[in-house]
Design a protein around this motif. Structure first.
Motif, PDB file in Angstrom:
ATOM      1  N   GLN A 312      11.115  77.740  72.590  1.00  0.00           N
ATOM      2  CA  GLN A 312      10.700  76.346  72.056  1.00  0.00           C
ATOM      3  C   GLN A 312       9.858  75.595  72.740  1.00  0.00           C
ATOM      4  OE1 GLN A 312      13.729  77.627  73.482  1.00  0.00           O
ATOM      5  NE2 GLN A 312      14.392  76.399  74.492  1.00  0.00           N
ATOM      6  N   ASP A 313       9.533  76.886  74.595  1.00  0.00           N
ATOM      7  CA  ASP A 313       8.159  76.393  75.709  1.00  0.00           C
ATOM      8  C   ASP A 313       6.626  76.994  74.184  1.00  0.00           C
ATOM      9  OD1 ASP A 313       9.639  75.776  76.915  1.00  0.00           O
ATOM     10  OD2 ASP A 313      10.071  77.139  78.053  1.00  0.00           O
ATOM     11  N   LEU A 314       7.470  78.535  73.856  1.00  0.00           N
ATOM     12  CA  LEU A 314       6.361  78.822  73.063  1.00  0.00           C
ATOM     13  C   LEU A 314       5.393  77.949  72.152  1.00  0.00           C
ATOM     14  CD1 LEU A 314       6.588  82.728  72.564  1.00  0.00           C
ATOM     15  CD2 LEU A 314       4.635  81.627  73.664  1.00  0.00           C
ATOM     16  N   ASN A 315       6.385  77.186  71.528  1.00  0.00           N
ATOM     17  CA  ASN A 315       5.588  76.829  70.638  1.00  0.00           C
ATOM     18  C   ASN A 315       5.614  75.530  70.739  1.00  0.00           C
ATOM     19  OD1 ASN A 315       6.072  76.678  67.714  1.00  0.00           O
ATOM     20  ND2 ASN A 315       7.528  74.865  67.893  1.00  0.00           N
ATOM     21  N   ALA A 316       5.559  74.737  72.200  1.00  0.00           N
ATOM     22  CA  ALA A 316       4.939  73.342  72.343  1.00  0.00           C
ATOM     23  C   ALA A 316       3.977  74.002  73.019  1.00  0.00           C
ATOM     24  CB  ALA A 316       6.194  72.820  73.868  1.00  0.00           C
ATOM     25  N   LEU A 317       3.669  74.906  73.305  1.00  0.00           N
ATOM     26  CA  LEU A 317       2.496  75.431  74.315  1.00  0.00           C
ATOM     27  C   LEU A 317       1.573  76.129  72.864  1.00  0.00           C
ATOM     28  CD1 LEU A 317       0.836  76.098  77.489  1.00  0.00           C
ATOM     29  CD2 LEU A 317       2.299  78.451  76.899  1.00  0.00           C
TER      30      LEU A 317
END
Ligand code: CUA
Length: 325
Positions: A312-317
């Motif tokens: 989910q962090d990768l996606n937000a980034l």
């Protein structure tokens, strides 16, 4: 292997770059030279093979003539002397004519568009310069030019020898540490023109692609005006992650605290055609994939993997990076 997905094809259009399909006045003479060398070399090869065949299987009289003084002096000495001298003179004249009015000093000739392209292991730093030689737009791996107008490139290197080559727009020129080589390019039609580093520069040298996008003059003026306007990156989770994960140590995003200089400027990364220096189409999926595991996509490149980031962090980034336009 050529890309099969039509979306991918349109993004990576111009790559791999066709080498005998000139699209401007600085590539045309180089292509002509290439054809003459190719065809001339083929003719000479056929003559040599014929001579070899005669020497091996020819009638005794023919073989005697082939081995005689006259054949050796004309075919073995005279012919290569004349042909190679003519090619040398023509080649030197041709390359000199391509560089004819390129300014020798670092002084910026007023009015001419000038861009500094610096070879880095294994990407291209791109800086659009003003008349005073200061960077006004920082970018990477992609160059926007107006059609029908020569653009002067200042070619430099930050580390080892690279070679700038966009075959449809000019000949190739080395980028040498401590030197500044000047090269003019011009595209006569709007379009996307692929390039490739043409000097082995270590590990992922073959994955050091480049793209030139030629716009009609009014479109180019709009692009330039948009790029000169201050950027306003969105705040939020992606921006926080970018700063918290250490990305800012190497990358600049104008309008944020990120001001690293080691890697490509990401202020407008979302608008670039490709990722990883011309090797991948640029979208949210490839952005996330690149951040997580660029070492698989481009082994040996200088960006570490960020596999520790949860999806989910990768996606937000990736979403945030994609929004930087
Ligand atoms: Cu850079 Cu090869």
């Amino acid at each position: 292997m050529p890309p099969t997905d039509p979306g991918l094809q349109s993004v990576l259009r111009g790559w791999p770059p066709p080498v005998l399909d000139p699209a401007g006045p600085f590539a045309q003479p180089v292509t002509l030279l290439a054809w003459v060398l190719l065809l001339g070399g083929t003719v000479v090869l056929l003559v040599v093979l014929t001579a070899l065949a005669i020497a091996l299987w020819g009638k005794p009289a023919l073989r005697r003539r082939l081995g005689g003084d006259r054949a050796i002096w004309t075919g073995g000495v005279g012919f290569p002397l004349v042909v190679l001298t003519a090619l040398l003179v023509w080649g030197l004249w041709l390359t000199a004519s391509l560089q004819a009015d390129v300014p020798r000093s670092d002084k910026v000739a007023g009015g001419e568009m000038r861009v500094r392209v610096t070879g880095e292991m294994w990407w291209w730093r791109v800086a659009y310069l003003d008349d005073a030689g200061h960077t006004v737009i920082a970018d990477a791996n992609e160059l926007h030019v107006p059609v029908g107008q020569p653009v002067l490139l200042e070619l430099e290197s930050a580390d080892v020898i690279h070679s700038f080559w966009v075959p449809q727009l000019s000949g190739k020129m080395d980028m040498i540490p401590g030197r500044r080589n000047l090269l003019r390019i011009q595209a006569d039609q709007p379009g996307t023109y692929g390039g490739q580093c043409a000097e082995y520069c270590g590990g992922p040298h073959a994955l050091m692609g480049f793209v030139v996008i030629a716009h009609p003059p009014d479109t180019f003026a709009r692009w330039r005006a948009a790029r000169l306007a201050p950027s306003a990156p969105a705040a939020g989770r992606g921006a926080e992650l970018f700063l918290a994960s250490g990305c800012a140590a190497c990358h600049t995003v104008r309008g944020t605290a990120a001001n690293g200089l080691a890697g490509p400027d990401l202020s407008r990364v979302g608008s670039r055609r490709t990722l990883g220096a011309g090797i991948l189409p640029n979208n949210r999926g490839t952005l996330a994939g690149w951040v997580a595991d660029s070492q698989t996509l481009k082994p040996g490149n200088r960006m570490p993997n960020y596999k520790q980031l949860p999806p989910q962090d990768l996606n937000a980034l990736a979403e945030w990076l994609e929004s930087l336009k």
